[in-house]
Scaffold this active site. Sequence first.
Site: not given
Length: 674
Positions: A367, A565, A569
Amino acid sequence: MNHSNQMHHDNHESHNHHSGHAHHHGNFKVKFFVSLIFAIPIILLSPLMGVNLPFQFTFPGSEWVVLILSTILFFYGGKPFLSGGKDEIATKKPGMMTLVALGISVAYIYSLYAFYMNNFSSATGHTMDFFWELATLILIMLLGHWIEMNAVGNAGDALKKMAELLPNSAIKVMDNGQREEVKISDIMTDDIVEVKAGESIPTDGIIVQGQTSIDESLVTGESKKVQKNQNDNVIGGSINGSGTIQVKVTAVGEDGYLSQVMGLVNQAQNDKSSAELLSDKVAGYLFYFAVSVGVISFIVWMLIQNDVDFALERLVTVLVIACPHALGLAIPLVTARSTSIGAHNGLIIKNRESVEIAQHIDYVMMDKTGTLTEGNFSVNHYESFKNDLSNDTILSLFASLESQSNHPLAISIVDFAKSKNVSFTNPQDVNNIPGVGLEGLIHNKTYKITNVSYLDQHGFEYDNDLFIKLAQQGNSISYLIEDQQVIGMIAQGDQIKESSKQMVADLLSRNITPVMLTGDNNEVAHAVAKELGISDVHAQLMPEDKESIIKDYQSNGNKVMMVGDGINDAPSLIRADIGIAIGAGTDVAVDSGDIILVKSNPSDIIHFLTLSNNTMRKMVQNLWWGAGYNIVAVPLAAGILAFIGLILSPAIGAILMSLSTVIVAINAFTLKLK
């Protein structure tokens, strides 16, 4: 401290290949020295392996002294091996303890027979006993296991040190302002504790008074002291620096960060990886191999020489030299060391399989926000597109909606509005629009905060030139919609983390392709990717898109690691071959993620890969040693090279067996992160 002792005990118990072994490790030191007292007279009064020395420490009746002392030594010094062997047979997993128990039992029982033949039988000739061998065998075994247990304990030393970080007591601030020293076990959530400079922080909590710098190096591996102010979180076990602080307790006992970490590490150490299951199987077969070779060597030497003493010596040597233990400990010891080092450096290994899979990773997907960039946004531009609304009114509307969100972009807008003294109100009916933004009511009017993808998909008009200009400068851009009209925008910049560029370079040098996944717009994503050297970029993604992209890469046979995360995620982390939850902080119990990185430092991704490589290398070395030692030692003990005069005595066999396990333990202990 009770917790520390419990953790230390659990660490040993996790090596369940040698359950008989683990039960007695506390006794090995004492048993060795007591057994030494019995063994010295036996060794002095017995002929050395049947060889009569020029001088003899014998006297009339000395053979009875040898018999009595050997019997005491067999049942006292040999007890860990006899009961360990019994435990192994009871669980139908005969191994090293059973082999040693068989070896010393054969030596003792045959020596009883020899004693009878020499003292009570009318048969001529002297029957050689094995009391000397029995005494040296038991001594060497006890010494070897004592040394080995120290080495095994050291393998999980980092974890033991973590357990010892918490103090036994704390200064509690009572309701009347008085200070009172209380036991850690008496501290409850919401209590206030006072921590002076240089003291260990007793529990997880929030600073309610004072400011200081905290040394978290032993807890999270963070080398620099961390500045802490009022309302900042602190971790139990970290060291308070310069100032006196008062801390409101947020977690005690098993809910604390350290306890959670140690629980996760213990769980990982007890779970068996596929490589360990294989080595367990081989170690199990080794028992039957050793017994078979021992019996065959006894029969063959009886046929060749018709010498029961020599044939029996071969049998006993084979039984004591074979070491399934070296093979059984090859992986658990490295695992104990690896998971402990990881935890000590803020890398929590939840799934041990991931250490093996890490050798085959092709892609690392990350990310952008918070992983590659700081996630600390600054507002660089905000503007009204409606004549009757000022720029500050637009900022106020943004801040009103965003005040209900904890997203880094939202926090940045609210903080910026406060710094500009722009007031904002509490909105009603605020809802999250997944992958887009927020919507809610302000003064009975509906407002939406969206990204550019939403505008494009729904045909909204906006200033595309302004968007491109700001986006190419690396800004994330949000739009405000009222009554199907774009009425304003805000542009926020994020800084790339210093360690991100090095991390990308390190991945590429390992032939691993970094991939950026982000919900941000294409322009920002590519601007950041270009600066970092990432060529594979997927932008303007919804949360579910990340999971399907990972699936696509995997469908081509690629191994994928996802870094993100632990909460937002979660589906992607679960879908990936290895899921790494980054920046978990004290919330290490996140369900998703095979690996948890306490800090938000991209270099920890490389640290994990390095630790995995080093761990696997040590495992392979230990497996080769464990297997190779037995392949060479067992035939030698059977007398395969007797024709050139190379014969191993049971005592030498016992020394080699003990050394083989100690070498495995020492090799595991040399595992390092760097």
